[in-house]
Write a protein that holds these residues in place. Structure first.
Motif, PDB file in Angstrom:
ATOM      1  N   MET A 147       0.736  -1.260  -0.017  1.00  6.27           N
ATOM      2  CA  MET A 147       0.378   0.295  -0.022  1.00  6.27           C
ATOM      3  C   MET A 147       1.205   1.380   0.127  1.00  6.27           C
ATOM      4  N   GLU A 148       0.549   2.405  -1.028  1.00 12.21           N
ATOM      5  CA  GLU A 148       1.442   3.512  -0.772  1.00 12.21           C
ATOM      6  C   GLU A 148       1.241   4.392   0.063  1.00 12.21           C
ATOM      7  N   PRO A 149       2.014   5.052   0.689  1.00 13.32           N
ATOM      8  CA  PRO A 149       1.991   5.722   1.756  1.00 13.32           C
ATOM      9  C   PRO A 149       0.466   6.660   1.550  1.00 13.32           C
ATOM     10  N   MET A 150       0.669   7.370   0.287  1.00 16.32           N
ATOM     11  CA  MET A 150      -0.443   8.190   0.743  1.00 16.32           C
ATOM     12  C   MET A 150      -1.359   7.980   0.802  1.00 16.32           C
ATOM     13  N   TYR A 151      -2.247   6.353  -0.119  1.00 19.50           N
ATOM     14  CA  TYR A 151      -3.160   5.966  -0.059  1.00 19.50           C
ATOM     15  C   TYR A 151      -3.443   5.388   1.590  1.00 19.50           C
ATOM     16  N   VAL A 152      -2.830   5.227   2.691  1.00 23.80           N
ATOM     17  CA  VAL A 152      -2.333   5.242   4.057  1.00 23.80           C
ATOM     18  C   VAL A 152      -3.088   6.587   5.041  1.00 23.80           C
ATOM     19  N   PHE A 153      -2.050   7.721   4.069  1.00 22.24           N
ATOM     20  CA  PHE A 153      -2.760   8.538   4.485  1.00 22.24           C
ATOM     21  C   PHE A 153      -4.397   9.006   4.223  1.00 22.24           C
ATOM     22  N   LEU A 154      -4.409   8.710   3.072  1.00 19.97           N
ATOM     23  CA  LEU A 154      -6.017   8.965   3.099  1.00 19.97           C
ATOM     24  C   LEU A 154      -7.117   7.974   3.759  1.00 19.97           C
ATOM     25  N   ILE A 155      -6.467   7.005   3.842  1.00 23.80           N
ATOM     26  CA  ILE A 155      -7.789   6.048   4.570  1.00 23.80           C
ATOM     27  C   ILE A 155      -8.018   6.847   5.971  1.00 23.80           C
ATOM     28  N   LEU A 156      -5.919   7.150   6.221  1.00 25.84           N
ATOM     29  CA  LEU A 156      -6.246   7.290   7.791  1.00 25.84           C
ATOM     30  C   LEU A 156      -6.951   8.801   8.129  1.00 25.84           C
ATOM     31  N   GLY A 157      -7.021   9.676   7.103  1.00 25.38           N
ATOM     32  CA  GLY A 157      -7.808  10.657   7.481  1.00 25.38           C
ATOM     33  C   GLY A 157      -9.277  11.032   6.352  1.00 25.38           C
TER      34      GLY A 157
ATOM     35  N   VAL B 259     -17.656  -2.597  14.608  1.00 25.64           N
ATOM     36  CA  VAL B 259     -17.219  -3.646  14.104  1.00 25.64           C
ATOM     37  C   VAL B 259     -15.709  -3.437  12.643  1.00 25.64           C
ATOM     38  N   SER B 260     -14.366  -3.702  13.332  1.00 18.69           N
ATOM     39  CA  SER B 260     -13.391  -3.631  12.296  1.00 18.69           C
ATOM     40  C   SER B 260     -12.784  -4.101  12.320  1.00 18.69           C
ATOM     41  N   CYS B 261     -12.492  -5.048  10.502  1.00 17.36           N
ATOM     42  CA  CYS B 261     -11.926  -6.067  10.369  1.00 17.36           C
ATOM     43  C   CYS B 261     -10.993  -4.943   8.911  1.00 17.36           C
ATOM     44  N   LEU B 262     -10.371  -3.969   9.759  1.00 16.89           N
ATOM     45  CA  LEU B 262      -9.002  -3.824   9.035  1.00 16.89           C
ATOM     46  C   LEU B 262      -7.763  -4.853   8.896  1.00 16.89           C
ATOM     47  N   ALA B 263      -7.144  -4.953   7.723  1.00 12.58           N
ATOM     48  CA  ALA B 263      -5.901  -5.670   7.902  1.00 12.58           C
ATOM     49  C   ALA B 263      -5.222  -4.994   6.637  1.00 12.58           C
ATOM     50  N   SER B 264      -3.878  -4.536   7.003  1.00 12.38           N
ATOM     51  CA  SER B 264      -2.778  -4.260   5.809  1.00 12.38           C
ATOM     52  C   SER B 264      -3.374  -5.294   4.704  1.00 12.38           C
TER      53      SER B 264
ATOM     54  N   LYS C  70       0.681   0.866   9.971  1.00 12.29           N
ATOM     55  CA  LYS C  70      -0.077   1.758   9.321  1.00 12.29           C
ATOM     56  C   LYS C  70      -1.750   1.856   9.519  1.00 12.29           C
ATOM     57  N   ILE C  71      -1.975  -0.263   9.123  1.00 10.79           N
ATOM     58  CA  ILE C  71      -3.495  -0.322   9.151  1.00 10.79           C
ATOM     59  C   ILE C  71      -4.563  -0.591  10.383  1.00 10.79           C
ATOM     60  N   ASP C  72      -3.089  -1.988  10.498  1.00  8.55           N
ATOM     61  CA  ASP C  72      -3.335  -3.142  10.985  1.00  8.55           C
ATOM     62  C   ASP C  72      -3.456  -2.502  12.913  1.00  8.55           C
TER      63      ASP C  72
ATOM     64  N   GLU D  84       5.517  -8.617  11.527  1.00  4.10           N
ATOM     65  CA  GLU D  84       5.745  -7.484  12.341  1.00  4.10           C
ATOM     66  C   GLU D  84       3.741  -7.093  12.302  1.00  4.10           C
ATOM     67  N   PHE D  85       3.211  -7.575  11.103  1.00  3.98           N
ATOM     68  CA  PHE D  85       1.661  -7.834  11.328  1.00  3.98           C
ATOM     69  C   PHE D  85       1.123  -8.433  12.095  1.00  3.98           C
ATOM     70  N   GLN D  86       1.620  -9.276  12.873  1.00  2.18           N
ATOM     71  CA  GLN D  86       1.144  -9.721  14.318  1.00  2.18           C
ATOM     72  C   GLN D  86       1.644  -9.033  15.361  1.00  2.18           C
ATOM     73  N   ARG D  87       2.622  -8.036  15.748  1.00  2.00           N
ATOM     74  CA  ARG D  87       3.162  -7.966  16.478  1.00  2.00           C
ATOM     75  C   ARG D  87       1.978  -6.052  16.823  1.00  2.00           C
ATOM     76  N   ALA D  88       1.619  -5.731  15.734  1.00  2.00           N
ATOM     77  CA  ALA D  88       0.747  -4.595  15.786  1.00  2.00           C
ATOM     78  C   ALA D  88      -0.296  -4.855  15.882  1.00  2.00           C
ATOM     79  N   LYS D  89      -0.958  -6.165  15.311  1.00  2.00           N
ATOM     80  CA  LYS D  89      -2.196  -6.650  15.821  1.00  2.00           C
ATOM     81  C   LYS D  89      -1.991  -6.946  17.196  1.00  2.00           C
ATOM     82  N   LEU D  90      -0.823  -7.211  18.052  1.00  2.00           N
ATOM     83  CA  LEU D  90      -0.928  -7.613  20.028  1.00  2.00           C
ATOM     84  C   LEU D  90      -0.999  -5.952  20.246  1.00  2.00           C
TER      85      LEU D  90
END
Length: 281
Positions: free
Chosen positions: A1-11, A28-33, A43-45, A78-84
């Protein structure tokens, strides 16, 4: 995922909630990279999910249902650490607010994550597995059954403030058993390609080395580690006492079976079930 796309999601998340014009009862959050890359995971998890928590609370949410993953029990990626990290912060928020609760859902494997070889085998290709095909096992669950379980978390009091591992019905299946099932449905003699898992270890070592020299290759090494993890680690409850995976301690839910899913894919293909960037094999 490009940084700009991540920024748009967060914003856009906060803006979308602000524009609803109504209060929120449950998030209900089903967000995942998309692929489990290092930066994407945080950025996502973690960050985007955390934003959804506080945006929901700001607008009155009193319960948060998080779709996590059973593999966070043994965090090597890394995604596991972010989720935890987010799971821990969610629990801490609930502990500090008696009016706020959570449900953390940790599913095993999805049917579609096990269906990537169905059409290849149908076309005559061998079924690929690592080692002897018995390195790991899982109790996969369908998207429909998981969705039902998540919906129940909104109303069921026995799922409040709980970490909930969940798998589908039936026994745990190894890759070898999944392959045998597929060939049985096809009415063909099994044809397996057994790949030494050490090949993945060598490839990961090379990618790790290159990643230290060329930072742009960090994600390639991480993707290799993700593939290695799913090839060797069971998607079952990890017994805290024995530190071994336990099919018996992995709860079952729903009615959809992997065999029925394979049968449908053989007839209709994987349309609508594509993994995209999450494809490993």
């Amino acid at each position: 995922m490009e940084p700009m796309y991540v920024f748009l999601i967060l914003g856009s998340l906060q803006n979308s909630i602000d524009n609803l014009g109504t209060s929120i009862d449950v998030v209900v959050s089903c967000l995942a990279s998309r692929g489990g890359g290092i930066k994407d995971s945080w950025k996502i998890d973690y960050e985007a999910t955390k934003n959804s928590l506080f945006a929901g609370k700001k607008h009155g949410a009193s319960h948060f249902v998080l779709l996590s993953a059973i593999c966070v029990q043994k965090p090597l990626l890394e995604f596991q650490r972010a989720k935890l990290k987010f799971e821990a912060e969610l629990i801490k928020v609930a502990e500090g607010d008696n009016a706020f609760t959570y449900s953390i859902v940790r599913p095993t494997a999805f049917f579609k994550s096990l269906g990537g070889q169905v059409e290849l085998v149908k076309d005559g290709k061998p079924y690929v597995m690592f080692g002897d095909g018995k390195l790991c096992a899982c109790k996969p669950i369908s998207e429909e059954d998981l969705a039902s379980f998540i919906a129940d978390c909104v109303l069921s009091k026995d799922r409040i403030n709980q970490v909930l591992p969940i798998g589908g019905p039936g026994k745990a299946l190894t890759p070898l058993e999944q392959g045998e099932m597929l060939y049985r449905l096809l009415g063909k003699e099994p044809k397996f390609l057994k790949v030494p898992i050490e090949i993945m270890d060598f490839a990961i070592g090379v990618l790790d080395f290159l990643g230290k020299i060329f930072p742009s290759m960090e994600d390639a090494a991480e993707f290799g580690k993700i593939g290695r993890y799913y090839a060797a680690e069971s998607m079952l409850v990890l017994d805290p006492e024995t530190r071994e995976y336990s099919a018996d301690k992995t709860p079952s839910y729903g009615k959809d079976t992997l065999e029925d899913f394979f049968d449908r894919v053989l007839r209709e293909g994987m349309t609508g079930q594509e993994l995209g960037e999450q494809t490993i094999i």
